[in-house]
Write an enzyme that holds these catalytic residues in place. Structure first.
Site, PDB file in Angstrom:
ATOM      1  N   GLY A 168      -2.065  45.762  14.571  1.00  0.00           N
ATOM      2  CA  GLY A 168      -0.887  46.521  14.982  1.00  0.00           C
ATOM      3  C   GLY A 168       0.059  46.691  13.806  1.00  0.00           C
ATOM      4  O   GLY A 168      -0.056  45.962  12.809  1.00  0.00           O
ATOM      5  N   LYS A 184     -15.687  61.375  16.319  1.00  0.00           N
ATOM      6  CA  LYS A 184     -16.385  62.493  15.698  1.00  0.00           C
ATOM      7  C   LYS A 184     -17.914  62.353  15.796  1.00  0.00           C
ATOM      8  O   LYS A 184     -18.604  63.315  16.107  1.00  0.00           O
ATOM      9  CB  LYS A 184     -15.974  62.562  14.224  1.00  0.00           C
ATOM     10  CG  LYS A 184     -16.261  63.876  13.565  1.00  0.00           C
ATOM     11  CD  LYS A 184     -15.199  64.849  13.953  1.00  0.00           C
ATOM     12  CE  LYS A 184     -15.331  66.181  13.304  1.00  0.00           C
ATOM     13  NZ  LYS A 184     -14.133  66.980  13.592  1.00  0.00           N
ATOM     14  N   HIS A 240     -10.672  43.483   9.184  1.00  0.00           N
ATOM     15  CA  HIS A 240     -11.092  44.402  10.248  1.00  0.00           C
ATOM     16  C   HIS A 240     -12.617  44.545  10.286  1.00  0.00           C
ATOM     17  O   HIS A 240     -13.167  45.395   9.587  1.00  0.00           O
ATOM     18  CB  HIS A 240     -10.450  45.777  10.018  1.00  0.00           C
ATOM     19  CG  HIS A 240      -8.973  45.766  10.206  1.00  0.00           C
ATOM     20  ND1 HIS A 240      -8.381  45.940  11.428  1.00  0.00           N
ATOM     21  CD2 HIS A 240      -7.967  45.568   9.324  1.00  0.00           C
ATOM     22  CE1 HIS A 240      -7.084  45.861  11.305  1.00  0.00           C
ATOM     23  NE2 HIS A 240      -6.792  45.626  10.040  1.00  0.00           N
ATOM     24  N   SER A 285     -11.136  77.044  16.691  1.00  0.00           N
ATOM     25  CA  SER A 285     -10.910  77.191  15.249  1.00  0.00           C
ATOM     26  C   SER A 285     -12.226  77.506  14.551  1.00  0.00           C
ATOM     27  O   SER A 285     -12.241  78.068  13.467  1.00  0.00           O
ATOM     28  CB  SER A 285     -10.333  75.896  14.679  1.00  0.00           C
ATOM     29  OG  SER A 285     -11.331  74.882  14.729  1.00  0.00           O
ATOM     30  N   GLU A 322     -14.278  45.875  12.494  1.00  0.00           N
ATOM     31  CA  GLU A 322     -14.647  47.089  13.219  1.00  0.00           C
ATOM     32  C   GLU A 322     -14.828  48.309  12.322  1.00  0.00           C
ATOM     33  O   GLU A 322     -15.431  49.286  12.736  1.00  0.00           O
ATOM     34  CB  GLU A 322     -13.602  47.392  14.311  1.00  0.00           C
ATOM     35  CG  GLU A 322     -12.211  47.797  13.819  1.00  0.00           C
ATOM     36  CD  GLU A 322     -11.301  46.620  13.452  1.00  0.00           C
ATOM     37  OE1 GLU A 322     -11.823  45.519  13.204  1.00  0.00           O
ATOM     38  OE2 GLU A 322     -10.069  46.812  13.388  1.00  0.00           O
ATOM     39  N   VAL A 326     -16.114  71.782  14.277  1.00  0.00           N
ATOM     40  CA  VAL A 326     -17.066  71.122  15.176  1.00  0.00           C
ATOM     41  C   VAL A 326     -16.441  70.854  16.557  1.00  0.00           C
ATOM     42  O   VAL A 326     -17.039  71.172  17.587  1.00  0.00           O
ATOM     43  CB  VAL A 326     -17.521  69.763  14.566  1.00  0.00           C
ATOM     44  CG1 VAL A 326     -18.502  69.070  15.499  1.00  0.00           C
ATOM     45  CG2 VAL A 326     -18.147  69.984  13.211  1.00  0.00           C
ATOM     46  N   ASP A 327     -15.219  70.324  16.565  1.00  0.00           N
ATOM     47  CA  ASP A 327     -14.653  69.881  17.847  1.00  0.00           C
ATOM     48  C   ASP A 327     -14.437  71.051  18.806  1.00  0.00           C
ATOM     49  O   ASP A 327     -14.843  71.003  19.965  1.00  0.00           O
ATOM     50  CB  ASP A 327     -13.306  69.167  17.628  1.00  0.00           C
ATOM     51  CG  ASP A 327     -13.416  68.052  16.618  1.00  0.00           C
ATOM     52  OD1 ASP A 327     -14.547  67.578  16.409  1.00  0.00           O
ATOM     53  OD2 ASP A 327     -12.394  67.669  16.028  1.00  0.00           O
ATOM     54  N   CYS A 379      -6.497  40.790  12.618  1.00  0.00           N
ATOM     55  CA  CYS A 379      -5.302  41.171  11.862  1.00  0.00           C
ATOM     56  C   CYS A 379      -4.038  40.755  12.620  1.00  0.00           C
ATOM     57  O   CYS A 379      -3.793  39.569  12.806  1.00  0.00           O
ATOM     58  CB  CYS A 379      -5.360  42.666  11.552  1.00  0.00           C
ATOM     59  SG  CYS A 379      -4.244  43.151  10.244  1.00  0.00           S
ATOM     60  N   TYR A 380      -3.239  41.691  13.138  1.00  0.00           N
ATOM     61  CA  TYR A 380      -2.037  41.312  13.900  1.00  0.00           C
ATOM     62  C   TYR A 380      -2.415  40.416  15.081  1.00  0.00           C
ATOM     63  O   TYR A 380      -1.722  39.434  15.377  1.00  0.00           O
ATOM     64  CB  TYR A 380      -1.332  42.583  14.401  1.00  0.00           C
ATOM     65  CG  TYR A 380      -0.089  42.303  15.226  1.00  0.00           C
ATOM     66  CD1 TYR A 380       1.142  42.147  14.624  1.00  0.00           C
ATOM     67  CD2 TYR A 380      -0.165  42.176  16.626  1.00  0.00           C
ATOM     68  CE1 TYR A 380       2.285  41.875  15.381  1.00  0.00           C
ATOM     69  CE2 TYR A 380       0.957  41.901  17.386  1.00  0.00           C
ATOM     70  CZ  TYR A 380       2.183  41.761  16.756  1.00  0.00           C
ATOM     71  OH  TYR A 380       3.306  41.489  17.505  1.00  0.00           O
TER      72      TYR A 380
HETATM   73  P1  XMP Z   1      -6.234  61.564   7.504  1.00  0.00           P
HETATM   74  O1  XMP Z   1      -5.633  62.499   6.524  1.00  0.00           O
HETATM   75  O2  XMP Z   1      -5.230  61.105   8.508  1.00  0.00           O
HETATM   76  O3  XMP Z   1      -7.312  62.423   8.297  1.00  0.00           O
HETATM   77  O4  XMP Z   1      -6.956  60.427   6.880  1.00  0.00           O
HETATM   78  C1  XMP Z   1      -8.291  61.888   9.148  1.00  0.00           C
HETATM   79  C2  XMP Z   1      -9.161  63.034   9.614  1.00  0.00           C
HETATM   80  O5  XMP Z   1      -8.420  63.898  10.474  1.00  0.00           O
HETATM   81  C3  XMP Z   1      -8.454  65.230   9.969  1.00  0.00           C
HETATM   82  N1  XMP Z   1      -7.164  65.819  10.310  1.00  0.00           N
HETATM   83  C4  XMP Z   1      -6.965  66.656  11.341  1.00  0.00           C
HETATM   84  N2  XMP Z   1      -7.834  67.208  12.194  1.00  0.00           N
HETATM   85  N3  XMP Z   1      -6.047  68.367  13.208  1.00  0.00           N
HETATM   86  C5  XMP Z   1      -7.370  68.095  13.127  1.00  0.00           C
HETATM   87  O6  XMP Z   1      -8.148  68.653  13.895  1.00  0.00           O
HETATM   88  C6  XMP Z   1      -5.107  67.836  12.402  1.00  0.00           C
HETATM   89  O7  XMP Z   1      -3.929  68.093  12.499  1.00  0.00           O
HETATM   90  C7  XMP Z   1      -5.614  66.956  11.401  1.00  0.00           C
HETATM   91  N4  XMP Z   1      -5.015  66.276  10.386  1.00  0.00           N
HETATM   92  C8  XMP Z   1      -6.000  65.585   9.736  1.00  0.00           C
HETATM   93  C9  XMP Z   1      -8.704  65.076   8.494  1.00  0.00           C
HETATM   94  O8  XMP Z   1      -9.236  66.255   7.925  1.00  0.00           O
HETATM   95  C10 XMP Z   1      -9.657  63.909   8.484  1.00  0.00           C
HETATM   96  O9  XMP Z   1     -10.964  64.308   8.799  1.00  0.00           O
END
Ligand code: XMP
Length: 593
Positions: free
Chosen positions: A51, A368, A165, A218, A167, A221-222, A78-79
């Protein structure tokens, strides 16, 4: 059914712990710290998450003491480990060294928690505090160079604690430790994610009964998997996709998305060029969080307008989103989590719709890798499934903005120079701030540039040491190539000219990955434009990373001769310098923003 409870103290990895346990074949659920004896009836064991708080902070989360008296095994991480120590009469103190990233862990080989493990193993740390004095009945069962009580146990009570961690995938033998803990809980490892699709489709049909669903696609993938799943569950006549070109996409991306969907036989997808709306909304905004909010809200305005143009009755239509689990957690979605970044799917207006039950998020419980698995089950082509993730706010986050030129504070400049000098290194702190994640909370800090270093192992060591010792530095970058002159901070905004330049740089770097056969070896490689100039030209950063669920990441070393080739291409196309991020996550995030 055998169950393990993961007690959530707001750590970013809470749900990752639950995911790992499921991957190991034991069903797991996330529980609130207030849960009591009756809530854990039937559970075989508990894991206390990490945390963002320090156990001594005012209002720091504690748990119901019944959780430690239930007679079932408990593993604190951790926490969670520090909290157990404090609640049972031990002491926690601020460590002399903050550890972020890899550390060499030495387990007690005779302890069943470490059965089958190597005598020393890399584990992932992210902490400032540490256990200093153990409660009665506890003993040390493992240590690292900077953390004496990295693993502890009270065997009679079956309570265990780890400072690191297990995990995250970068803890090399973390899964073995979790598996050993599940064994100590008496689990039989029989749970399977069998046929996730059917129950999910049933759930969607129930949730959308009598309504139609509108989804922004967009092309990543999602949203593609969510679109395919909704089409399958509800039928194409009840689903409508809209692809909005927000002006923040990669080169040629919108045309590619439409082509792909047509080829795949999806006729219920519309495309709208709204780049002018987004760019005018972003004008005069420089802070990353503010940009994210504007982009998220503009999405909704454009969506509403598009809905009006399509003459769809809003009372009849629900909003669907391709939100996946980490997006929810990182926006502070769980009770105790600090806000790491506001995800564009979690801005105010969406939260209101969510509260009214008007949002459908088919992938909200999945990571993912699970979304990809699901996509393959839905017959989405592997090439699309294995595309690198691209953030919703797109190049809007990767283009770092600055209202005015900045300077590095002289104290910090000196601190870093003395450090580099002592290590025999050449470099400087850059007058840029970017987000990072240090110990479950976000930080804005500076990158430190290193010059003339061509050794990945040395670069990694320095990046870990420097970011652990100086909290004002959250990243280390190597200079791959640069024009003459110093680095100049310049004002920069999210305008079409800079976005086009970044688009070109991103396109060249993406083509480079395909040509050199490197694409599949990386999780992602953000290409970032800094509000800096070198020799009067813009400065580009490459951020190639290896990861499996984006919660943690390792920087990926690519061959230097290929990078030299790439620098020549970028220089010809107008870049003033090519920098290379050698920071893991934590302390750096994957994106720069
Ligand atoms: P960070 O920069 O936090 O990113 O290490 C972790 C993963 O999340 C993606 N990412 C996003 N994906 N909307 C999305 O669909 C967002 O606003 C967004 N911001 C970061 C980033 O590319 C990485 O895979």
């Amino acid at each position: 059914m055998e169950k393990i409870g993961v007690v959530d103290f707001g750590g970013q990895y809470t749900h990752l712990i639950a995911r790992r346990i499921r991957q190991l074949g034991v069903y797991s659920e996330v529980l609130a710290p207030q849960s009591g004896k009756k809530d854990i009836q039937g559970f075989k064991g508990l894991v206390f998450s990490g945390g963002p708080a320090s156990v001594y902070d005012e209002g720091a989360p504690v748990c119901n003491p019944e959780l430690l008296e239930g007679g079932i095994p408990v593993l604190g991480l951790c926490y969670g480990h520090q909290l157990i120590c404090r609640m049972l009469g031990g002491e926690v103190k601020r460590g002399s060294v903050h550890e972020f990233g890899p550390a060499e862990f030495h387990p007690d080989p005779s302890h069943p928690l470490f059965a089958g493990m190597s005598p020393s193993s890399v584990v992932w740390m992210s902490h400032g505090d540490e256990a200093a004095k153990l409660p009665a009945g506890f003993r040390r069962i493992g240590y690292t160079a900077d953390c004496d009580l990295a693993a502890v146990a009270a065997d009679a009570k079956r309570i265990y604690g780890l400072q690191f961690h297990p995990e995250v995938t970068h803890s090399e033998e973390g899964n073995a430790i979790l598996k050993n803990f599940l064994g100590l809980c008496g689990c039989s490892f029989s749970w399977k994610v069998s046929d996730y699709v059917k129950p999910l489709e049933d759930k969607l049909r129930a949730q959308c009964a009598g309504r139609k669903v509108f989804l922004l696609v967009s092309g990543g993938v999602d949203s593609t998997v969510a679109f395919a799943l909704l089409n399958r569950a509800l039928g194409p006549e009840r689903v409508l996709g809209l692809h909005i070109d927000n002006g923040l996409m990669r080169k040629g991306e919108s045309a590619d998305v439409l082509d792909f969907m047509k080829r795949e036989g999806f006729r219920n997808l519309h495309v709208k060029d709204a780049s002018a709306d987004f760019l005018s909304a972003l004008k005069g905004t420089y802070a990353p969080e503010a940009k994210r909010k504007i982009i998220g809200e503009t999405f909704l305005h454009v969506k509403d307008r598009a809905l009006a143009e399509l003459r769809l009755d809003p009372a009849e239509w629900l909003l669907a989103q391709g939100t996946i689990y980490p997006d929810t957690i990182e926006s502070g979605g769980t009770h105790n989590a600090a806000v790491i970044k506001t995800h564009h799917n979690r801005v105010g207006a969406v939260l209101e719709l969510l509260a009214q039950g008007l949002v459908v998020e088919p992938l909200a419980d999945l990571y993912k890798d699970e979304v990809r698995e699901l996509g393959l089950l839905l017959d989405i082509p592997p090439k699309l499934i294995w595309r690198h993730p691209f953030p919703g706010p797109g190049l809007g986050v990767r283009l770092l903005c600055n209202e005015n030129a900045r300077q590095v504070e002289s104290g910090l400049r000196q601190k870093v120079s003395s450090y580099l000098e002592a290590e025999g290194l050449r470099g400087e702190v850059l007058p840029v701030e970017s987000v990072g994640v240090q110990g479950d909370a976000r930080t804005y800090a500076h990158p430190c540039l290193l010059r003339g270093l061509r050794d990945w192992a040395a670069a990694e060591k320095i990046a870990v040491a420097l970011t652990n010792r100086l909290r004002e530095v959250n990243r280390v970058v190597l200079e791959i190539g640069a024009l003459a002159d110093g680095y100049m901070s310049v004002p920069a905004s999210c305008d079409r000219h800079s976005l086009d330049f970044l688009r070109d740089m991103d396109d060249l770097c993406g083509a480079f990955l395909y040509e050199e056969n490197l694409y599949a070896s990386l999780w992602q490689m953000p290409v970032v434009l800094l509000p800096l100039e070198k020799g009067g030209k813009p400065v580009v950063v490459l951020r190639p990373v290896i990861s499996s669920e984006a919660m943690t990441a390792r920087f990926a070393p690519l061959p230097f001769p290929l990078l030299d080739k790439l620098w020549k291409k970028l220089r010809t196309a107008g870049a003033g310098a090519l920098l290379y991020d050698v920071t893991h996550k934590p302390p750096g995030t994957i994106e720069w923003e």
